[in-house]
Design an enzyme around this catalytic site. Structure first.
Site, PDB file in Angstrom:
ATOM      1  N   ASN A 149       0.800  -1.233   0.000  1.00 38.70           N
ATOM      2  CA  ASN A 149       0.000   0.000   0.000  1.00 38.70           C
ATOM      3  C   ASN A 149       0.829   1.277   0.000  1.00 38.70           C
ATOM      4  OD1 ASN A 149       0.633  -0.701   2.742  1.00 38.70           O
ATOM      5  ND2 ASN A 149      -0.854   0.804   3.412  1.00 38.70           N
ATOM      6  N   GLY A 225       1.988  -6.056   7.268  1.00 35.47           N
ATOM      7  CA  GLY A 225       1.078  -6.698   6.316  1.00 35.47           C
ATOM      8  C   GLY A 225      -0.208  -7.084   7.006  1.00 35.47           C
ATOM      9  N   THR A 227      -3.182  -9.273   9.024  1.00 32.99           N
ATOM     10  CA  THR A 227      -3.205  -9.997  10.296  1.00 32.99           C
ATOM     11  C   THR A 227      -3.065 -11.505  10.076  1.00 32.99           C
ATOM     12  OG1 THR A 227      -4.461  -8.239  11.337  1.00 32.99           O
ATOM     13  CG2 THR A 227      -4.637 -10.407  12.363  1.00 32.99           C
ATOM     14  N   ALA A 228      -3.706 -12.020   9.031  1.00 30.92           N
ATOM     15  CA  ALA A 228      -3.626 -13.468   8.772  1.00 30.92           C
ATOM     16  C   ALA A 228      -2.177 -13.866   8.469  1.00 30.92           C
ATOM     17  CB  ALA A 228      -4.542 -13.841   7.611  1.00 30.92           C
ATOM     18  N   THR A 229      -1.474 -13.047   7.690  1.00 33.10           N
ATOM     19  CA  THR A 229      -0.065 -13.348   7.382  1.00 33.10           C
ATOM     20  C   THR A 229       0.781 -13.232   8.650  1.00 33.10           C
ATOM     21  OG1 THR A 229      -0.490 -12.258   5.276  1.00 33.10           O
ATOM     22  CG2 THR A 229       1.781 -12.879   5.709  1.00 33.10           C
ATOM     23  N   GLU A 460       7.303   0.454  16.234  1.00 35.82           N
ATOM     24  CA  GLU A 460       8.380   0.953  15.389  1.00 35.82           C
ATOM     25  C   GLU A 460       8.458   2.464  15.596  1.00 35.82           C
ATOM     26  OE1 GLU A 460       7.570  -0.604  11.438  1.00 35.82           O
ATOM     27  OE2 GLU A 460       8.237  -2.573  12.081  1.00 35.82           O
TER      28      GLU A 460
HETATM   29  P1  NAD Z   1       0.111  -9.386   3.096  1.00 40.25           P
HETATM   30  O1  NAD Z   1       0.111  -9.869   4.489  1.00 40.25           O
HETATM   31  O2  NAD Z   1      -0.610 -10.166   2.071  1.00 40.25           O
HETATM   32  O3  NAD Z   1       1.608  -9.233   2.545  1.00 40.25           O
HETATM   33  C1  NAD Z   1       2.573  -8.443   3.191  1.00 40.25           C
HETATM   34  C2  NAD Z   1       3.944  -8.951   2.818  1.00 40.25           C
HETATM   35  O4  NAD Z   1       4.110 -10.245   3.377  1.00 40.25           O
HETATM   36  C3  NAD Z   1       4.180  -9.108   1.323  1.00 40.25           C
HETATM   37  O5  NAD Z   1       5.509  -8.773   1.018  1.00 40.25           O
HETATM   38  C4  NAD Z   1       3.945 -10.595   1.106  1.00 40.25           C
HETATM   39  O6  NAD Z   1       4.629 -11.104  -0.016  1.00 40.25           O
HETATM   40  C5  NAD Z   1       4.529 -11.156   2.385  1.00 40.25           C
HETATM   41  N1  NAD Z   1       4.047 -12.488   2.756  1.00 40.25           N
HETATM   42  C6  NAD Z   1       2.873 -13.081   2.451  1.00 40.25           C
HETATM   43  N2  NAD Z   1       2.826 -14.337   2.975  1.00 40.25           N
HETATM   44  C7  NAD Z   1       3.991 -14.518   3.637  1.00 40.25           C
HETATM   45  C8  NAD Z   1       4.538 -15.590   4.392  1.00 40.25           C
HETATM   46  N3  NAD Z   1       3.886 -16.731   4.567  1.00 40.25           N
HETATM   47  N4  NAD Z   1       5.764 -15.433   4.935  1.00 40.25           N
HETATM   48  C9  NAD Z   1       6.437 -14.272   4.782  1.00 40.25           C
HETATM   49  N5  NAD Z   1       5.982 -13.237   4.057  1.00 40.25           N
HETATM   50  C10 NAD Z   1       4.764 -13.345   3.504  1.00 40.25           C
HETATM   51  O7  NAD Z   1      -0.422  -7.891   3.167  1.00 40.25           O
HETATM   52  P2  NAD Z   1      -0.704  -6.912   1.949  1.00 40.25           P
HETATM   53  O8  NAD Z   1      -1.976  -7.344   1.294  1.00 40.25           O
HETATM   54  O9  NAD Z   1       0.517  -6.747   1.140  1.00 40.25           O
HETATM   55  O10 NAD Z   1      -0.935  -5.536   2.722  1.00 40.25           O
HETATM   56  C11 NAD Z   1      -2.154  -5.118   3.229  1.00 40.25           C
HETATM   57  C12 NAD Z   1      -2.227  -5.341   4.719  1.00 40.25           C
HETATM   58  O11 NAD Z   1      -1.145  -4.671   5.366  1.00 40.25           O
HETATM   59  C13 NAD Z   1      -3.479  -4.768   5.336  1.00 40.25           C
HETATM   60  O12 NAD Z   1      -3.992  -5.689   6.261  1.00 40.25           O
HETATM   61  C14 NAD Z   1      -2.988  -3.522   6.054  1.00 40.25           C
HETATM   62  O13 NAD Z   1      -3.754  -3.117   7.149  1.00 40.25           O
HETATM   63  C15 NAD Z   1      -1.644  -3.966   6.486  1.00 40.25           C
HETATM   64  N6  NAD Z   1      -0.791  -2.812   6.785  1.00 40.25           N
HETATM   65  C16 NAD Z   1      -0.480  -2.555   8.080  1.00 40.25           C
HETATM   66  C17 NAD Z   1       0.301  -1.441   8.405  1.00 40.25           C
HETATM   67  C18 NAD Z   1       0.670  -1.139   9.820  1.00 40.25           C
HETATM   68  O14 NAD Z   1       1.553  -0.316  10.033  1.00 40.25           O
HETATM   69  N7  NAD Z   1       0.055  -1.750  10.810  1.00 40.25           N
HETATM   70  C19 NAD Z   1       0.771  -0.628   7.380  1.00 40.25           C
HETATM   71  C20 NAD Z   1       0.426  -0.916   6.068  1.00 40.25           C
HETATM   72  C21 NAD Z   1      -0.353  -2.017   5.776  1.00 40.25           C
END
Ligand code: NAD
Length: 480
Positions: A149, A225, A227-229, A460
């Site tokens: 994002n 990323g 919550t599920a990841t 962070e």
């Molecule tokens: P995502 O969890 O699908 O992916 C995030 C990253 O993790 C990507 O680089 C992806 O390739 C990697 N990834 C996926 N599966 C993995 C695994 N099994 N092991 C290691 N890495 C893995 O998230 P997204 O769709 O890219 O981003 C959107 C999400 O991020 C939303 O839920 C959003 O709220 C969250 N987000 C949180 C913040 C925060 O600061 N809290 C900031 C931005 C986005």
């Protein structure tokens, strides 16, 4: 065009030779290819990082400051090229890339380059007996994994403090938005960052990302990323006792009290709801309005949201570009159907926007405002992460707090009131890592950043990041 990994100071393809398609969300066309990296590439990156660690961790703060500052300078010099690349990759409006994403990536490097010069550790005196002092030493090789994002913004938010603290890094950007991370590799080479200090491995989360999390030599992971990841990461990393910082999803409430500054509250709520297409973890997606103001606020909000221009990300006057992917657009539209099924009324937007010519295959959606839903329904409980907000009236402060806290997330919140006592009282009781009073996204990089509940673990920003990326070692010296 082929993107490459950045390993041991070189730009290289994945060892398998395989590539993934990278889509331009504004057109729906494939416009570049990403290395489909796996455990072998991560292994090479870890070896390079381990080799670079002794020199990087002992080269001195001034040297690390100098190189990180140079990287910041180069990002600043290339702001337009990087902004264009960010919008091409993510579909976001060019004005957002120019004024938010790339300037912040530059600021991240500059901030942590300087912060490390001011970082200090503690000392504890045992009167007449001994002195303790705490060493804060770099961890070694650390992993940084970021989402799509705010691609370069969040990638550098992790990498910069990790490097400043003296670690070597294996990093993976999202496979949906790899381009600016690739351009950053070139910038690091130009800035003279020694080979192996930063390694960027591109590819899929469950493959390249998982290999980073599983690697026994990577001692800490900073992840942003979903919550599920985050749950998968925690499960994988816990038995290896890795340090983990998890910045996860949100479902942020905006509390609008009747005594608020109406103009500021409504204009900022438009922004906090729909900036970057609602695809910012800090965007407010549940708007609670005190009943006497409800109708006036709703009508004005809807009027202004209707004026937002959805269009070509590369037009200067576009407010909202394309969503990041076809799948994401389908997910958001799925939630809009759910909102209707759950009894909600869509006051505006929520429609697929078809643009002419080359943009006809792009992933455009008009911003949606929904009302009439109970707090407990799925639309109000689950993270949509798109241009959708819901409105709900409240009668008392107590009720507003209960509704705001009535989700499994706890990242950020806004409170709009002129009553400073109420603002402080409510801020104290909101379950969130960040509360903005009469503002939104006013960021000071020194402040702790992170969430509670299912929005994450750890903080962070500023000293918190430097503490995360170092190990504390207490040394106790007894007086003779
Ligand atoms: P995502 O969890 O699908 O992916 C995030 C990253 O993790 C990507 O680089 C992806 O390739 C990697 N990834 C996926 N599966 C993995 C695994 N099994 N092991 C290691 N890495 C893995 O998230 P997204 O769709 O890219 O981003 C959107 C999400 O991020 C939303 O839920 C959003 O709220 C969250 N987000 C949180 C913040 C925060 O600061 N809290 C900031 C931005 C986005």
């Amino acid at each position: 065009m082929h993107i490459h990994n950045y390993i041991n100071g070189h730009l290289t393809p994945a060892q398998s030779g395989n590539y993934l398609d990278n889509y331009d969300p504004s057109t729906g066309n494939v416009y570049s290819h990403i290395p489909d990296s796996d455990a072998a590439d991560v292994q090479a990156a870890v070896e390079a990082a381990e080799k670079a660690f002794p020199a990087w961790s002992t080269c001195g703060l001034q040297e690390r400051y100098r190189i990180l500052h140079r990287i910041a300078d180069l990002i600043q010099e290339q702001v337009e090229e990087l902004a264009q690349a960010e919008s091409r990759d993510s579909g976001k409006a060019i004005s957002t890339s120019r004024t938010v994403d790339i300037p912040r990536a530059q600021a991240n490097f500059r901030f942590f380059a300087t912060a490390i010069l001011h970082f200090s550790s503690e000392s504890h005196h045992i009167e007449g007996q001994a002195i303790n002092f705490t060493l804060r030493q770099p961890i070694g090789v650390v992993g940084c994994i970021s989402p799509w994002n705010l691609p370069l913004y969040l990638f550098t938010w992790k990498i910069a403090p990790a490097l400043a603290a003296g670690n070597c890094v294996v990093a993976k950007p999202s496979e949906l938005t790899p381009m600016t991370a690739f351009l950053l590799s070139k910038i690091c080479m130009e800035a003279g960052l020694p080979a192996g200090v930063l390694n960027i491995v591109h590819g899929l989360g469950p493959k390249a990302g998982q290999a980073i999390v599983e690697h026994p030599k990577i001692k800490a992971i900073s992840f942003t990323g979903g919550t599920a990841t985050g749950r998968i990461l925690a499960r994988t990393a816990a038995p290896m006792f890795k340090k983990l910082s998890l910045e996860l999803g949100g479902k942020n409430p905006n509390l609008i009290f009747a005594d608020c500054n109406f103009e500021e509250a409504v204009s900022t709520t438009v922004r906090s709801s729909f900036a970057n297409n609602g695809q910012i973890c800090l965007c407010g997606s549940r708007v609670y309005i005190e009943r006497p103001l409800y109708e006036k606020f709703r009508n004005e909000l809807v009027r202004r949201v209707r004026q937002l221009k959805v269009g070509d990300p590369f037009n200067d006057d576009t407010n909202m570009g394309a969503l990041v992917s076809k799948q994401h657009k389908e997910k958001v539209m799925g939630y809009l159907s759910l909102a209707k099924e759950e009894g909600g009324a869509i006051l505006c937007g929520g429609e697929s926007v078809e643009l002419p010519g080359g943009l006809s295959g792009g992933y455009y959606l008009s911003p949606a405002v929904v009302e009439g839903l109970p707090n407990t329904c799925r639309t109000n409980q689950e993270e949509i992460f798109g241009p959708v907000v819901t409105l709900q009236p409240f009668d008392t402060e107590e009720e507003a707090i209960a509704m705001a806290n009535g989700v499994e997330y706890g990242l950020a919140s806004t409170i709009w009131t002129q009553d400073i006592s109420r603002a402080s009282r409510v801020a104290e009781r909101i379950q969130a890592g960040i509360v903005w009073v009469n503002c939104w996204l006013l960021r000071d990089l020194r402040t702790p950043f992170g969430g509670v509940k299912n929005s994450g673990v750890g903080r962070e920003g500023g000293t918190e990041a430097l503490r995360f990326f170092t190990e504390a070692k207490n040394v106790c010296i007894k007086y003779s």
